[in-house]
Design a protein around this motif. Structure first.
Motif, PDB file in Angstrom:
ATOM      1  N   GLU A   1      -2.940  -3.168   1.565  1.00 32.22           N
ATOM      2  CA  GLU A   1      -1.790  -3.550   2.385  1.00 32.22           C
ATOM      3  C   GLU A   1      -2.228  -4.685   3.301  1.00 32.22           C
ATOM      4  N   ALA A   2      -1.500  -5.781   3.216  1.00 35.16           N
ATOM      5  CA  ALA A   2      -1.784  -6.949   4.044  1.00 35.16           C
ATOM      6  C   ALA A   2      -0.464  -7.492   4.553  1.00 35.16           C
ATOM      7  N   MET A   3      -0.345  -7.609   5.843  1.00 37.90           N
ATOM      8  CA  MET A   3       0.841  -8.181   6.469  1.00 37.90           C
ATOM      9  C   MET A   3       2.104  -7.429   6.046  1.00 37.90           C
ATOM     10  N   LYS A   4       2.025  -6.119   6.019  1.00 38.68           N
ATOM     11  CA  LYS A   4       3.147  -5.238   5.683  1.00 38.68           C
ATOM     12  C   LYS A   4       3.610  -5.368   4.233  1.00 38.68           C
ATOM     13  N   LEU A   5       2.779  -5.996   3.404  1.00 41.82           N
ATOM     14  CA  LEU A   5       3.040  -6.075   1.974  1.00 41.82           C
ATOM     15  C   LEU A   5       2.024  -5.195   1.255  1.00 41.82           C
ATOM     16  N   PHE A   6       2.482  -4.338   0.364  1.00 42.19           N
ATOM     17  CA  PHE A   6       1.604  -3.444  -0.374  1.00 42.19           C
ATOM     18  C   PHE A   6       1.315  -4.079  -1.730  1.00 42.19           C
ATOM     19  N   ASN A   7       0.055  -4.494  -1.917  1.00 40.44           N
ATOM     20  CA  ASN A   7      -0.348  -5.234  -3.108  1.00 40.44           C
ATOM     21  C   ASN A   7      -1.135  -4.323  -4.031  1.00 40.44           C
ATOM     22  N   GLU A   8      -0.633  -4.126  -5.251  1.00 44.41           N
ATOM     23  CA  GLU A   8      -1.325  -3.308  -6.229  1.00 44.41           C
ATOM     24  C   GLU A   8      -2.498  -4.103  -6.788  1.00 44.41           C
ATOM     25  N   ILE A   9      -3.683  -3.491  -6.770  1.00 40.74           N
ATOM     26  CA  ILE A   9      -4.886  -4.140  -7.275  1.00 40.74           C
ATOM     27  C   ILE A   9      -5.161  -3.589  -8.668  1.00 40.74           C
ATOM     28  N   GLU A  10      -5.335  -4.511  -9.613  1.00 37.48           N
ATOM     29  CA  GLU A  10      -5.569  -4.119 -11.002  1.00 37.48           C
ATOM     30  C   GLU A  10      -7.035  -4.284 -11.365  1.00 37.48           C
ATOM     31  N   SER A  11      -7.492  -3.432 -12.282  1.00 39.63           N
ATOM     32  CA  SER A  11      -8.836  -3.557 -12.828  1.00 39.63           C
ATOM     33  C   SER A  11      -8.869  -4.793 -13.706  1.00 39.63           C
TER      34      SER A  11
END
Length: 169
Positions: free
Chosen positions: A130-140
């Motif tokens: 989560e960065a700057m109220k944005l939830f970013n999905e991290i992929e392998s």
């Protein structure tokens, strides 16, 4: 808006080039990268392009150190046993593409995306940053088995900080 992998690739390309400033605008979002004194400044905004810049920039600006050598060097030493550090050369590190807060699951009551011993494929979602109220999905980026989770749920992570060690197939 661009996927995290695409943003990561853009950052790598800008770091390797002589380009000093880069701006990308699409679908009401804006990404701006600037090099200065060995650091890369990344600004990501989902605000409409018509929003006044003084309001948008302070809320979303996050300096990101491109070399980021100190943070990754300290994290494995703190989070891993000496035996695992020796194996690092044969293991793939999934790193954080941004500064933010690491979350192992989509919500507090949900099961973690992955844990030690789980099998992943390339493009499997392994966590959220989560960065700057944005939830970013991290992929392998690779297929294999999660050997170690290097961070704890809710921990602040830096750009380039290793999150997982994966034994590739």
């Amino acid at each position: 808006m661009l996927k995290i992998q695409e943003i990561r690739e853009i950052i790598k390309l800008i770091d390797q080039s002589s380009i000093q400033k880069f701006t990308f605008e699409s679908d009401g979002g804006k990404i701006k990268l600037e090099k200065s004194s060995g650091e890369t400044l990344t600004v990501v905004s989902d605000a409409p392009l018509a929003a006044p810049a003084p309001q948008a920039v302070p809320q979303v600006a996050a300096p990101v150190a491109a070399p980021a050598a100190p943070a990754p060097a300290e994290t494995p030493a703190q989070a891993s046993a000496p035996v695992e550090v020796a194996e690092d050369a044969s293991l793939h590190k999934i790193t954080s593409p941004m500064v933010g807060t690491y979350y192992q699951a989509s919500s507090p009551d949900a099961a973690p995306y992955v844990k030690k011993g789980d099998k992943v494929t390339a493009e499997s979602i392994v966590c959220i940053v989560e960065a700057m109220k944005l939830f970013n999905e991290i992929e392998s980026e690779v297929s294999g088995e999660i050997v170690e989770v290097l961070v704890q749920d809710g921990q602040l992570v830096e750009y380039g900080q290793p999150l997982f060690l994966v034994k590739e197939n």
